[in-house]
Scaffold this motif. Sequence first.
Motif, PDB file in Angstrom:
ATOM      1  N   ALA A 206       0.811  -1.169   0.109  1.00  0.00           N
ATOM      2  CA  ALA A 206      -0.009   0.067   0.253  1.00  0.00           C
ATOM      3  C   ALA A 206       0.977   1.322   0.006  1.00  0.00           C
ATOM      4  N   ALA A 207       0.312   2.326  -0.714  1.00  0.00           N
ATOM      5  CA  ALA A 207       1.158   3.455  -0.695  1.00  0.00           C
ATOM      6  C   ALA A 207       0.146   4.671  -0.275  1.00  0.00           C
ATOM      7  N   ASP A 208       0.727   5.828  -0.020  1.00  0.00           N
ATOM      8  CA  ASP A 208      -0.116   7.104   0.086  1.00  0.00           C
ATOM      9  C   ASP A 208      -0.131   7.791  -1.151  1.00  0.00           C
ATOM     10  N   LEU A 209      -0.779   7.982  -1.920  1.00  0.00           N
ATOM     11  CA  LEU A 209      -0.704   8.845  -3.209  1.00  0.00           C
ATOM     12  C   LEU A 209      -1.185  10.129  -3.093  1.00  0.00           C
ATOM     13  N   VAL A 210      -0.317  11.266  -3.111  1.00  0.00           N
ATOM     14  CA  VAL A 210      -0.931  12.674  -3.202  1.00  0.00           C
ATOM     15  C   VAL A 210      -1.450  12.732  -4.859  1.00  0.00           C
ATOM     16  N   VAL A 211      -2.832  13.096  -4.782  1.00  0.00           N
ATOM     17  CA  VAL A 211      -3.448  13.477  -6.208  1.00  0.00           C
ATOM     18  C   VAL A 211      -3.767  14.756  -6.346  1.00  0.00           C
ATOM     19  N   TYR A 212      -2.988  15.554  -7.287  1.00  0.00           N
ATOM     20  CA  TYR A 212      -3.432  17.003  -7.257  1.00  0.00           C
ATOM     21  C   TYR A 212      -4.344  17.092  -8.489  1.00  0.00           C
ATOM     22  N   HIS A 213      -5.469  17.923  -8.413  1.00  0.00           N
ATOM     23  CA  HIS A 213      -6.393  18.294  -9.223  1.00  0.00           C
ATOM     24  C   HIS A 213      -7.041  19.652  -9.073  1.00  0.00           C
ATOM     25  N   ASN A 214      -7.753  20.145 -10.130  1.00  0.00           N
ATOM     26  CA  ASN A 214      -8.352  21.469  -9.974  1.00  0.00           C
ATOM     27  C   ASN A 214      -9.750  21.564 -10.264  1.00  0.00           C
TER      28      ASN A 214
END
Length: 410
Positions: A22-30
Motif C-alpha cells: 500500500a502507498a499514500d498517493l498525493v493526487v493533485y487536481h483543480n
Amino acid sequence: MVWTRRLGALALASVLSVSASAADLVVYHNWASPAELAALNVLRDGLEAQGHRWMPLAIPHDANGDINVIQLIEGGTTPNVFLQMQPEIYRTLERQGKVLHLDEQLAGNGALAQLPQVVRDAITIDGAIVKVPTAIHADAMLYYSRAVAAATGVDPEDWTSLEDMWSDFDAVRAAGFQPLAIGAQPWQVGYLTHALVASLGAPGVYAGLYGETTDPAVLYDASLLEVFAWLRRFQQEADAGALHRDWNMATSMVISGTALLQLQGDWMKGEWTAAGKNDTDDFGCRFVPGAAHLPVTVDSWGLLGGVSPEMEAAERAFADLVVDAEVQVRFAAAKGSTPVRLDAGGAIDSCSRKALQALDRADFALPTPHLTAPPAWIAAVWAVANQFWRDVDMTPADAIAALKAAQTAF
C-alpha cells in the motif's frame, strides 16, 4: 486545499486486485464542482479498494488560477499523480526525470488499442506516451432546456448558424426566460473565445492560432474579426450577475428553467445528471450551429517519476484503474464526459455519442488549445479576450491589433 470524500466504496474487487504494497498517493487536481468530485470519487474508491490511500491536493482553477505541478514541486509540495494537459509541463518533467512513460503499460493492459486517435495524440509528447487519458470533452457545445424550448416555441435543433440562434432570442425573452446563461470569469471568456474561433474561423485559422507555434498570418484573417464581433454579442447578452458566476451556476440556471441554453464545454452534462435529469426528457445538446470545427479536451493524468519502486507500482496501479473499461463508464456517467475507450461506450447517452461521432469526422474535431499551444500564449489570448469583454468601446479591430502586438513577444 482538500475535499472530503463521499462515504462508501464501489465494489471493484471483481476487476481490480488488491495491491501487496500500500502507498499514500498525493493526487493533485483543480476540479471543484459536485459532478467533478463525484467522478473523482469513482477513482478514489477504486484506488482505496486496492489498499492505497488517496491524499487529495485540490486547487480549483476558477478560484486561485491554474497552478501547475512544476510550481508545486518547486514550492516543496510534490504530488504523485497530477491532472495536467499542457505539453510543456511534461517536457520539463521529462528533462528532470520526473515523469513516467506509459507506452508499454497501456499496450499491455489493452487500453491503447481502444483509444481514438485524438486521444492517442493528446497523451503522446515527443513520441512517448506520458499521460493517462481520463475523459473526452467537447469544449464548445450547447446544452438547452427542453421545457424552456417548448414554452417559447423554439427548436434549437433547427438552428444552422449563430444568427439563427440569436433570431429566436426575442421570443425567449418575450416568454419570460433568459436566452443565455453565461459565466464571465476570465477562464470562461477564454474558453468561449476559442470555441468561437473553432466554430467561425476560416480553414487553418484555429490550428494556426493555437498550434505549438502561432502562425502570424492567421491574425490577418477576416474570420477573426467575426469571432470578436460575436464575442461582443455574447457579452452584451450577459446579465449583471455573469461576472462572478461559476460555470456550474450558469448550468443551474438552465436546469432550473431560468434560461434556455448555455454554450460551454460538455462537462455541463454532469450537472444535469447529478440533478436527476436526462437527455430524453430534460435537456438537449448540440454543437455550435454551423460550426466549422469542434475543440476537444482530453483530460489526462501524469505520474511522477523518480520515485521508489513501491510508489511507482502504486502510481501505475492508478493508471490501470483510470483506463479500466468499467471504471471509464462509471467515471463518465458521474462527470458528464465521454469515455476515452471505444469499447466502453455501450451505455453512453446521445450527447456522448455525438462527441464520439465528431472524432470520426475528417478535420472536424481539433485539440483544445491546452493540448497544443504554449500556456503563455493562451494566457495572452485570454488577456485580450477579457479586456475586450470588459471594455465595450474596444472594437474587433482593436482586439486583433492587441493580439498582433502580443504575438511579437513569441
